[in-house]
Design an enzyme around this catalytic site. Structure first.
Site, PDB file in Angstrom:
ATOM      1  N   LYS A   1       0.850  -1.190   0.000  1.00  0.00           N
ATOM      2  CA  LYS A   1       0.000   0.000   0.000  1.00  0.00           C
ATOM      3  C   LYS A   1       0.878   1.231   0.000  1.00  0.00           C
ATOM      4  CE  LYS A   1      -3.915   2.155   0.236  1.00  0.00           C
ATOM      5  NZ  LYS A   1      -3.461   2.870  -1.001  1.00  0.00           N
TER       6      LYS A   1
ATOM      7  N   LYS B   1       5.521   1.932  -2.930  1.00  0.00           N
ATOM      8  CA  LYS B   1       5.425   3.238  -3.579  1.00  0.00           C
ATOM      9  C   LYS B   1       5.652   3.028  -5.064  1.00  0.00           C
ATOM     10  CE  LYS B   1       4.691   7.463  -2.246  1.00  0.00           C
ATOM     11  NZ  LYS B   1       4.028   7.923  -0.997  1.00  0.00           N
TER      12      LYS B   1
ATOM     13  N   ASP C   1      -0.050  10.708  -4.643  1.00  0.00           N
ATOM     14  CA  ASP C   1       1.077  11.364  -3.970  1.00  0.00           C
ATOM     15  C   ASP C   1       1.320  12.630  -4.807  1.00  0.00           C
ATOM     16  OD1 ASP C   1       3.263  10.755  -1.755  1.00  0.00           O
ATOM     17  OD2 ASP C   1       4.372  11.569  -3.438  1.00  0.00           O
TER      18      ASP C   1
ATOM     19  N   SER D   1      -6.887   5.768   3.682  1.00  0.00           N
ATOM     20  CA  SER D   1      -6.932   4.866   2.524  1.00  0.00           C
ATOM     21  C   SER D   1      -7.333   3.461   2.977  1.00  0.00           C
ATOM     22  CB  SER D   1      -5.557   4.787   1.849  1.00  0.00           C
ATOM     23  OG  SER D   1      -5.364   5.857   0.956  1.00  0.00           O
TER      24      SER D   1
HETATM   25  P1  NDP Z   1       0.711  17.740  -4.527  1.00  0.00           P
HETATM   26  O1  NDP Z   1       1.214  17.367  -5.865  1.00  0.00           O
HETATM   27  O2  NDP Z   1      -0.760  17.902  -4.329  1.00  0.00           O
HETATM   28  O3  NDP Z   1       1.401  19.073  -4.013  1.00  0.00           O
HETATM   29  C1  NDP Z   1       2.782  19.164  -3.900  1.00  0.00           C
HETATM   30  C2  NDP Z   1       3.157  20.572  -3.465  1.00  0.00           C
HETATM   31  O4  NDP Z   1       4.539  20.584  -3.143  1.00  0.00           O
HETATM   32  C3  NDP Z   1       2.957  21.599  -4.556  1.00  0.00           C
HETATM   33  O5  NDP Z   1       2.685  22.853  -3.989  1.00  0.00           O
HETATM   34  C4  NDP Z   1       4.319  21.574  -5.242  1.00  0.00           C
HETATM   35  O6  NDP Z   1       4.619  22.768  -5.941  1.00  0.00           O
HETATM   36  C5  NDP Z   1       5.253  21.391  -4.089  1.00  0.00           C
HETATM   37  N1  NDP Z   1       6.443  20.660  -4.543  1.00  0.00           N
HETATM   38  C6  NDP Z   1       6.479  19.408  -5.062  1.00  0.00           C
HETATM   39  N2  NDP Z   1       7.712  19.062  -5.431  1.00  0.00           N
HETATM   40  C7  NDP Z   1       8.488  20.111  -5.133  1.00  0.00           C
HETATM   41  C8  NDP Z   1       9.851  20.382  -5.277  1.00  0.00           C
HETATM   42  N3  NDP Z   1      10.699  19.462  -5.790  1.00  0.00           N
HETATM   43  N4  NDP Z   1      10.306  21.583  -4.843  1.00  0.00           N
HETATM   44  C9  NDP Z   1       9.451  22.503  -4.324  1.00  0.00           C
HETATM   45  N5  NDP Z   1       8.126  22.307  -4.178  1.00  0.00           N
HETATM   46  C10 NDP Z   1       7.656  21.144  -4.577  1.00  0.00           C
HETATM   47  O7  NDP Z   1       1.284  16.618  -3.538  1.00  0.00           O
HETATM   48  P2  NDP Z   1       0.815  16.247  -2.067  1.00  0.00           P
HETATM   49  O8  NDP Z   1       0.304  17.442  -1.369  1.00  0.00           O
HETATM   50  O9  NDP Z   1      -0.038  15.046  -2.157  1.00  0.00           O
HETATM   51  O10 NDP Z   1       2.188  15.772  -1.414  1.00  0.00           O
HETATM   52  C11 NDP Z   1       3.036  16.664  -0.670  1.00  0.00           C
HETATM   53  C12 NDP Z   1       3.949  15.856   0.221  1.00  0.00           C
HETATM   54  O11 NDP Z   1       3.162  15.092   1.145  1.00  0.00           O
HETATM   55  C13 NDP Z   1       4.851  14.831  -0.468  1.00  0.00           C
HETATM   56  O12 NDP Z   1       6.062  14.730   0.243  1.00  0.00           O
HETATM   57  C14 NDP Z   1       4.073  13.534  -0.335  1.00  0.00           C
HETATM   58  O13 NDP Z   1       4.906  12.416  -0.424  1.00  0.00           O
HETATM   59  C15 NDP Z   1       3.525  13.704   1.073  1.00  0.00           C
HETATM   60  N6  NDP Z   1       2.368  12.903   1.425  1.00  0.00           N
HETATM   61  C16 NDP Z   1       1.235  12.922   0.685  1.00  0.00           C
HETATM   62  C17 NDP Z   1       0.142  12.188   1.071  1.00  0.00           C
HETATM   63  C18 NDP Z   1      -1.150  12.253   0.328  1.00  0.00           C
HETATM   64  O14 NDP Z   1      -2.117  11.659   0.806  1.00  0.00           O
HETATM   65  N7  NDP Z   1      -1.258  12.948  -0.787  1.00  0.00           N
HETATM   66  C19 NDP Z   1       0.169  11.323   2.248  1.00  0.00           C
HETATM   67  C20 NDP Z   1       1.393  11.441   3.017  1.00  0.00           C
HETATM   68  C21 NDP Z   1       2.448  12.186   2.590  1.00  0.00           C
HETATM   69  P3  NDP Z   1       4.532  22.781  -7.558  1.00  0.00           P
HETATM   70  O15 NDP Z   1       3.083  22.668  -7.876  1.00  0.00           O
HETATM   71  O16 NDP Z   1       5.144  24.074  -7.948  1.00  0.00           O
HETATM   72  O17 NDP Z   1       5.324  21.593  -8.031  1.00  0.00           O
HETATM   73  O1  2IT Z   2       2.940   8.994   1.463  1.00  0.00           O
HETATM   74  C1  2IT Z   2       1.797   8.542   1.659  1.00  0.00           C
HETATM   75  O2  2IT Z   2       1.466   8.039   2.733  1.00  0.00           O
HETATM   76  C2  2IT Z   2       0.820   8.645   0.564  1.00  0.00           C
HETATM   77  N1  2IT Z   2       1.138   9.204  -0.478  1.00  0.00           N
HETATM   78  C3  2IT Z   2      -0.536   8.036   0.714  1.00  0.00           C
HETATM   79  C4  2IT Z   2      -0.511   6.574   0.375  1.00  0.00           C
HETATM   80  C5  2IT Z   2      -1.855   5.894   0.348  1.00  0.00           C
HETATM   81  O3  2IT Z   2      -1.851   4.724  -0.036  1.00  0.00           O
HETATM   82  O4  2IT Z   2      -2.880   6.480   0.695  1.00  0.00           O
END
Ligand code: NDP
Ligand code: 2IT
Length: 448
Positions: free
Chosen positions: A93, A129, A169, A380
């Site tokens: 997952k 992942k 992600d 999830s």
């Molecule tokens: P999104 O794609 O929705 O948003 C990502 C955000 O981070 C955007 O504002 C983006 O800016 C910025 N960003 C991404 N890459 C970079 C970079 N290399 N340098 C600077 N800014 C960056 O992703 P999420 O919000 O889903 O994910 C954000 C973080 O949270 C990640 O680390 C992800 O692994 C983690 N995460 C996500 C989960 C989920 O449920 N979605 C669960 C747990 C953790 P821009 O648009 O300009 O690229």
């Molecule tokens: O980093 C994370 O935990 C996620 N991107 C969510 C993974 C999931 O299976 O909901």
């Protein structure tokens, strides 16, 4: 006879040599291994059974070609990945990341973290992942759809509701999950809702999944503050990023009476001391898919700092919610100097090892991602549960489950850190709880 620390050092050196050039993976492994000394001391069976060596080696790694045609008719080729890291506690997952920076080492670091996070969540899920170096930015919906269809045309044979369940992600949200699910359904001739999570609630998604990572991180921060006889209300906050995690962290912070004064994207930082207007941010990011700089067109009192450092904006609570290694040592020093009292990781591995050291030594409450952002994957798992029983739960019920899960994660980390001699150290607590759950299941299953 080697000491435990010497043995851990030897294991780590071997991993570095055998996963050449995968620096993010080395970083994630190092952060965990460094905290396991006291566990091996209490439980020699983990060393005898070579659990650390086994847990650091993914069970399977799939790399594939993803060819697709852009709107001009040009053929494009990307690389797809899915790493099934550990299935001791349940089906693989973890999310899919679409970002040009994605390499195998990126996916391995994320899959490794996910294994411990998922164990910590208390849900029956293994760690995985996947993703691609595809960049959804600037692509039309039709291009994103063709890419997702091609990606799933290979991925479908490796996943399934009791085998491996991907989700979103960075760069993968409800739109991408829709295209991926559509192609899976078409190829397999099965309406297998539980094969992907983060679906639209209109066709099998769980309410609260969209909000869960951000909301969960705020609940975790709330618990860390409570443990210090403090509270969220009235605190000045800074949240990096403006994607899924950032938006819903901001939403919950505002609901609980905190003032969020800054957020960002990869181009720059918005500062609005009056408090960010979340409706504007949602409109810019969720509907228009534009740059955060356009916020100032709606709110002239705000300032935009192109390439600015968000951690230089004074705050009491910091929430890194963008990407790995976005908060380094000098930013950590700045936060401490400016009076920050807690750093809660919505993103995966956003603080560098040097940054973590600064925060812990300063006595700041530091919530590592594998604990603080586990609300997303935990919800999830609640989506999988609803899909398996063909049921749908209300928003209120699901959010209550999330809240309880986050409190349990917090309390487990807190109590375990104290038990192993490092009170208030959530890194120790999270790593040890996650490791022990996976390790005990692996031992029970024998050498597989
Ligand atoms: P999104 O794609 O929705 O948003 C990502 C955000 O981070 C955007 O504002 C983006 O800016 C910025 N960003 C991404 N890459 C970079 C970079 N290399 N340098 C600077 N800014 C960056 O992703 P999420 O919000 O889903 O994910 C954000 C973080 O949270 C990640 O680390 C992800 O692994 C983690 N995460 C996500 C989960 C989920 O449920 N979605 C669960 C747990 C953790 P821009 O648009 O300009 O690229
Ligand atoms: O980093 C994370 O935990 C996620 N991107 C969510 C993974 C999931 O299976 O909901």
């Amino acid at each position: 006879m080697k000491s435990i620390n010497e043995r851990l050092h030897t294991i780590f050196n071997h991993i570095v040599q055998h996963n050449y050039g995968e620096h993010e993976f080395h970083q994630a492994v190092s952060e965990v291994i460094e905290t396991l000394g006291p566990v091996l001391h209490k439980h020699p069976e983990y060393a005898e059974q070579k659990i650390i060596e086994r847990i650091c080696e993914p069970e399977r790694q799939i790399i594939f070609r993803v060819p697709w045609q852009d709107d001009k008719g040009q053929v494009q080729i990307n690389r797809g990945f899915r790493v099934g890291f550990n299935s001791a506690l349940g089906p693989y997952k973890g999310g899919l990341r679409f970002h040009p920076s994605v390499r195998l080492g990126t996916i391995k670091f994320l899959g490794f973290e996910q294994t411990f996070k998922n164990a910590l969540s208390g849900m029956p899920i293994g760690g995985a992942k996947g993703g691609s170096d595809f960049d959804p930015k600037g692509k039309s919906n039709a291009e994103v759809m063709r890419f997702c269809q091609s990606f799933m045309t290979e991925l479908y044979r490796h996943i399934g509701e009791i085998t491996d369940v991907p989700a979103g992600d960075i760069g993968v949200g409800a739109r991408e999950i829709g295209y991926l699910f559509g192609q899976y359904k078409r190829i397999t001739n099965r309406y297998e809702s539980g094969v992907l999570t983060g679906k639209n609630p209109a066709w099998g998604g769980a309410l609260v999944r969209r909000e869960a990572t951000g909301y969960g991180a705020v609940y975790f921060a709330q618990e860390m503050l409570r443990a210090r006889q403090d509270e969220l209300e009235g605190k000045t906050c800074v949240v990096s990023g403006s994607g899924n995690v950032a938006i819903y962290a901001i939403e919950k912070l505002q609901m609980l009476g905190a003032n969020v004064v800054a957020c960002s994207d990869s181009n720059g930082v918005i500062v609005d001391q009056a408090g960010l207007n979340l409706e504007t941010i949602k409109h810019i990011k969720e509907i228009k898919r534009e740059r955060i700089s356009t916020y100032c067109e709606h709110h002239p009192q705000a300032t935009y700092l192109e390439n600015g450092n968000i951690w230089a904006i004074p705050c009491q609570l910091a929430f890194p919610c963008a990407t790995q290694n976005e908060l380094d040592e000098s930013s950590a020093i700045t936060l401490v100097k400016n009076g920050c009292i807690a750093v809660t990781e919505g993103a995966n591995m956003p603080v560098t090892p040097e940054g973590i050291k600064v925060l812990i030594e300063a006595g700041i409450a530091y919530g590592p991602g594998k604990a603080a952002n586990a609300g997303g994957v935990a919800t999830s798992a609640l989506e999988m549960q609803q899909n398996a029983s063909r049921d749908t739960w209300t928003f209120e019920h699901t959010e209550q489950r999330l809240k309880t899960i986050m409190k349990n994660i917090h309390d487990n980390c807190y109590e375990t850190a104290a038990e192993y001699g490092s009170p208030n150290n959530y890194v120790m607590g999270a790593n040890i709880v996650g490791f022990r759950r996976v390790a005990d299941a692996m031992i029970a299953f024998g050498i597989i």
